[in-house]
Structure formats: structure tokens, C-alpha cells
Design a protein around this motif. Structure first.
Motif, mmCIF file in Angstrom:
data_model
loop_
_atom_site.group_PDB
_atom_site.id
_atom_site.type_symbol
_atom_site.label_atom_id
_atom_site.label_comp_id
_atom_site.label_asym_id
_atom_site.label_seq_id
_atom_site.Cartn_x
_atom_site.Cartn_y
_atom_site.Cartn_z
ATOM 1 N N THR A 42 0.830 -1.205 0.000
ATOM 2 C CA THR A 42 0.000 0.000 0.000
ATOM 3 C C THR A 42 0.860 1.248 0.000
ATOM 4 O OG1 THR A 42 -1.839 -1.087 1.110
ATOM 5 C CG2 THR A 42 -1.702 1.303 1.343
ATOM 6 N N PHE A 43 1.918 1.260 0.811
ATOM 7 C CA PHE A 43 2.789 2.433 0.857
ATOM 8 C C PHE A 43 3.480 2.667 -0.479
ATOM 9 C CE2 PHE A 43 2.941 1.394 5.545
ATOM 10 C CZ PHE A 43 2.054 2.396 5.882
ATOM 11 N N TRP A 46 0.766 3.997 -2.875
ATOM 12 C CA TRP A 46 0.458 5.380 -2.508
ATOM 13 C C TRP A 46 1.573 6.320 -2.949
ATOM 14 C CZ3 TRP A 46 3.239 8.302 1.133
ATOM 15 C CH2 TRP A 46 2.687 9.549 1.440
ATOM 16 N N GLY A 47 2.810 5.931 -2.711
ATOM 17 C CA GLY A 47 3.931 6.795 -3.068
ATOM 18 C C GLY A 47 4.032 7.036 -4.556
ATOM 19 N N ALA A 50 0.244 8.877 -5.742
ATOM 20 C CA ALA A 50 -0.271 10.118 -5.164
ATOM 21 C C ALA A 50 0.624 11.328 -5.405
ATOM 22 C CB ALA A 50 -0.481 9.937 -3.660
ATOM 23 N N ALA A 63 8.545 5.353 1.431
ATOM 24 C CA ALA A 63 7.478 5.018 2.384
ATOM 25 C C ALA A 63 7.498 3.542 2.774
ATOM 26 C CB ALA A 63 6.116 5.432 1.829
ATOM 27 N N SER A 98 -1.644 4.012 9.127
ATOM 28 C CA SER A 98 -1.048 4.778 8.029
ATOM 29 C C SER A 98 -1.425 4.195 6.681
ATOM 30 C CB SER A 98 0.467 4.806 8.170
ATOM 31 O OG SER A 98 0.841 5.422 9.365
ATOM 32 N N ALA A 99 -1.441 2.879 6.573
ATOM 33 C CA ALA A 99 -1.853 2.241 5.319
ATOM 34 C C ALA A 99 -3.328 2.519 5.035
ATOM 35 C CB ALA A 99 -1.592 0.745 5.376
ATOM 36 N N ALA A 102 -3.598 6.004 3.823
ATOM 37 C CA ALA A 102 -3.084 6.092 2.451
ATOM 38 C C ALA A 102 -4.168 5.701 1.452
ATOM 39 C CB ALA A 102 -1.858 5.205 2.286
ATOM 40 N N TRP A 103 -4.929 4.636 1.748
ATOM 41 C CA TRP A 103 -6.026 4.264 0.844
ATOM 42 C C TRP A 103 -7.097 5.346 0.805
ATOM 43 C CZ3 TRP A 103 -5.631 1.135 -2.920
ATOM 44 C CH2 TRP A 103 -4.796 0.018 -2.844
ATOM 45 N N SER A 105 -6.639 8.523 1.232
ATOM 46 C CA SER A 105 -6.135 9.680 0.482
ATOM 47 C C SER A 105 -6.150 9.429 -1.021
ATOM 48 C CB SER A 105 -4.724 10.038 0.943
ATOM 49 O OG SER A 105 -3.800 9.080 0.496
#
Length: 132
Positions: A42-43, A46-47, A50, A63, A98-99, A102-103, A105
Motif C-alpha cells: 500500500t505504501f 500510494w507513493g 499520489a 514510504a 497509516s496504510a 493512504a487508501w 487519500s
């Protein structure tokens, strides 16, 4: 007849594990491991998704590396720093939260919500088993 001492056979001991082996993993431990891998993936997603070009490389690689470093230092079964179980649970919860954020966001709130519920539930069950 000769006098023989009263000898009773000893109870057989539980079989010992061979050196270098470990017990089989339970289903909850496998689910917790899958949640960890999903959080790290996920990180990375996201990185890369996003951020714009120069920063997407930094966050897409940085991340997950930061999360893996936190995990290795505090939460892993062979953690570098042995901390109180409460601190360990807080770090694990921080990574999972945090994960989930991230989803959210990335406008995928349902994926984040489902992941958060599964990850926290498996973390609580696995944590209770570690404490008992």
C-alpha cells in the motif's frame, strides 16, 4: 526371592523439536503476515500514485522502506529493539493506520476500511496469543 525396589515407569516426555525447526504457523499468523505485506505494498502504491514525477520515486520507495524499518526495529518476531508489548502494539497500529489513511487519500475508502478492520482484528488476536 530377592527384594526389588518398587520402580514405576516414568511418563513419556513430549517430543522435542529438532534443532533449527520451528512450530507450524497458525492461520492467524499467516493472516497477520499477509496484512503486513499488504500494508507495505500500500505504501508503495500510494507513493507512486499520489505524487508527481520527482516525488513519486522518493515516496514510492521511501514510504515502504520506512515502514519495513519500523517493523524490523520494533514489531518483527526477531525485532532489533525489544520493547514493551504496548509499544510494539502501538507501532503495529501506527503502520496499519497509516496504510488505511493512504487508501483514503487515494479515494479508495472502502479498501482502507476493510483493510483496517482485518488488520486490527488479526493484530489483536495475534497479540493476545503472544501474551498468553
Amino acid at each position: 526371592m530377592s527384594e526389588l525396589p518398587n520402580v514405576r515407569p516414568a511418563n513419556p516426555e513430549a517430543p522435542q523439536q529438532a534443532a533449527g525447526t520451528r512450530r507450524a504457523l497458525s492461520a492467524i499468523e499467516l493472516l497477520a503476515f499477509a496484512c503486513q505485506l499488504f500494508a507495505f505494498a500500500t505504501f508503495a502504491i500510494w507513493g507512486f500514485a499520489a505524487w508527481d514525477f520527482p516525488l513519486n520515486l522518493v515516496f514510492g520507495i521511501g514510504a515502504p522502506v520506512a515502514a519495513i524499518l519500523l517493523w524490523a526495529l520494533f514489531v518483527s518476531p526477531r525485532a532489533v529493539l525489544v520493547v514493551h508489548p504496548f509499544v510494539r502494539a502501538l507501532v503495529e497500529l501506527f503502520v496499519y493506520a497509516s496504510a488505511t489513511i493512504a487508501w483514503w487519500s487515494m479515494d479508495q475508502a472502502w479498501i482502507g476500511l476493510v483493510f483496517g478492520v482485518i488488520a486490527v482484528t488479526s493484530g489483536v488476536i495475534a497479540g493476545r496469543r503472544r501474551l498468553s
